[in-house]
Scaffold this motif. Structure first.
Motif, PDB file in Angstrom:
ATOM      1  N   GLN A  53      40.068  41.983  -9.243  1.00 48.86           N
ATOM      2  CA  GLN A  53      40.368  42.182  -7.821  1.00 48.86           C
ATOM      3  C   GLN A  53      40.162  40.907  -7.005  1.00 48.86           C
ATOM      4  N   GLU A  57      31.451  41.093  -4.412  1.00 43.76           N
ATOM      5  CA  GLU A  57      31.214  42.222  -3.510  1.00 43.76           C
ATOM      6  C   GLU A  57      29.774  42.707  -3.569  1.00 43.76           C
ATOM      7  N   GLN A  73      30.815  47.939   2.205  1.00 44.73           N
ATOM      8  CA  GLN A  73      31.107  47.029   1.091  1.00 44.73           C
ATOM      9  C   GLN A  73      31.524  45.684   1.677  1.00 44.73           C
ATOM     10  N   THR A  83      43.453  38.742  -2.788  1.00 47.92           N
ATOM     11  CA  THR A  83      43.927  39.664  -1.752  1.00 47.92           C
ATOM     12  C   THR A  83      43.093  39.538  -0.480  1.00 47.92           C
ATOM     13  N   LYS A  86      43.989  36.437   1.454  1.00 49.84           N
ATOM     14  CA  LYS A  86      45.263  36.656   2.150  1.00 49.84           C
ATOM     15  C   LYS A  86      45.042  37.513   3.400  1.00 49.84           C
ATOM     16  N   PHE A  87      44.208  38.542   3.258  1.00 46.79           N
ATOM     17  CA  PHE A  87      43.920  39.415   4.402  1.00 46.79           C
ATOM     18  C   PHE A  87      43.261  38.606   5.526  1.00 46.79           C
ATOM     19  N   LYS A  90      45.570  36.315   7.403  1.00 44.43           N
ATOM     20  CA  LYS A  90      46.502  37.010   8.307  1.00 44.43           C
ATOM     21  C   LYS A  90      45.783  37.649   9.503  1.00 44.43           C
ATOM     22  N   GLN A  96      38.827  45.989   6.112  1.00 42.88           N
ATOM     23  CA  GLN A  96      39.999  45.836   5.223  1.00 42.88           C
ATOM     24  C   GLN A  96      40.424  47.137   4.587  1.00 42.88           C
ATOM     25  N   GLN A  97      39.475  48.068   4.398  1.00 45.96           N
ATOM     26  CA  GLN A  97      39.796  49.298   3.672  1.00 45.96           C
ATOM     27  C   GLN A  97      38.793  50.397   3.989  1.00 45.96           C
ATOM     28  N   GLY A 127      36.713  49.552 -10.826  1.00 43.95           N
ATOM     29  CA  GLY A 127      36.111  49.221  -9.542  1.00 43.95           C
ATOM     30  C   GLY A 127      34.614  49.054  -9.662  1.00 43.95           C
ATOM     31  N   THR A 128      33.953  49.071  -8.521  1.00 41.79           N
ATOM     32  CA  THR A 128      32.512  48.865  -8.453  1.00 41.79           C
ATOM     33  C   THR A 128      31.757  49.748  -9.434  1.00 41.79           C
ATOM     34  N   PRO A 138      48.896  51.017   2.652  1.00 42.14           N
ATOM     35  CA  PRO A 138      48.592  51.264   4.077  1.00 42.14           C
ATOM     36  C   PRO A 138      49.782  51.804   4.862  1.00 42.14           C
ATOM     37  N   LYS A 139      50.966  51.477   4.440  1.00 35.54           N
ATOM     38  CA  LYS A 139      52.146  51.978   5.174  1.00 35.54           C
ATOM     39  C   LYS A 139      52.339  53.479   4.972  1.00 35.54           C
ATOM     40  N   GLY A 143      48.483  53.128   8.330  1.00 38.70           N
ATOM     41  CA  GLY A 143      48.017  51.769   8.617  1.00 38.70           C
ATOM     42  C   GLY A 143      46.647  51.445   8.052  1.00 38.70           C
ATOM     43  N   GLU A 147      41.310  53.445  -0.320  1.00 31.95           N
ATOM     44  CA  GLU A 147      40.935  53.353  -1.734  1.00 31.95           C
ATOM     45  C   GLU A 147      40.488  54.730  -2.223  1.00 31.95           C
TER      46      GLU A 147
END
Ligand code: MC0
Length: 155
Positions: A53, A57, A73, A83, A86-87, A90, A96-97, A127-128, A138-139, A143, A147
């Motif tokens: 990922q 974390e 987290q 990722t 990138k987040f 932007k 973020q989640q 994952g963790t 998200p779309k 929005g 997870e």
């Protein structure tokens, strides 16, 4: 939401059991964990690197919180291509989640797919703490990057 709420059938009870955590994208891991400790009294209850990922974390919870409480987290990028990098490029650092805890991720994915709600991976990933995870796009979730987390040993 991408799907007309009227077209959804309700997911069987017991599959989604809690808000597991919210994920915060940060540039400076140590500064973020120190801030949560000193401003809010959160302890670092788990820390790991997830190469797949692209994140370092930490899971934080208020000191003395009961087992199973929702956590914060902290997500810091391992590289510029992560990722999370990138987040941050932007949006800047921030929420973020949101993650929900599930008892059977395959069943939840099947329910979502049956309603044309996109999950990002065809199969769950690691994952963790050896949980199995996937994400709803998200779309397709108003929005919110959503997870799905099936904790290790659940199923
Ligand atoms: C992107 N968008 C978001 C978003 N990321 N909306 C809300 N929350 C986010 N986090 C929106 C963008 O603004 C854009 O909308 C549209 O989605 C497409 O974004 P993009 O920038 O073109 O696409 P990408 O390349 O950034 O990909 C977005 C995507 C990606 C969600 C597919 O971030 C992803 O694969 N995430 C899942 C993996 C992940 O987040 N890993 C790090 C946590 P507009 O309107 O501008 O088109 S790892 C983790 O959490 C593990 C360790 C765990 O808990 O166990």
């Amino acid at each position: 939401m991408s799907t007309d709420p009227a077209a959804l059938s309700r997911i069987p009870s017991g599959l989604v059991t809690a808000v597991d955590h919210v994920g915060i994208a940060v540039s400076d891991f140590d500064a973020a964990t120190t801030w949560y400790r000193d401003a809010l009294g959160f302890d670092n209850v788990h820390e790991e690197i997830n190469e797949e990922q692209g994140v370092r974390e930490a899971m934080l919870a208020p000191a003395g919180a009961p087992d199973g409480s929702a956590m914060v987290q902290i997500l810091a990028p391992l590289s510029d291509t992560s990722t999370i990098a990138k987040f941050i490029d932007k949006n800047g650092p921030g929420l973020q989640q949101m993650a929900v805890r599930v008892t059977d991720i395959d069943a939840v994915m099947a329910h979502l797919a049956a309603h044309d709600i996109r999950v990002l991976y065809p199969e769950p990933k690691k994952g963790t703490a050896h949980s199995r995870i996937n994400f709803v796009h998200p779309k397709d979730a108003g929005g919110v990057l959503l997870e799905l987390v099936e904790p290790a040993g659940t199923h």
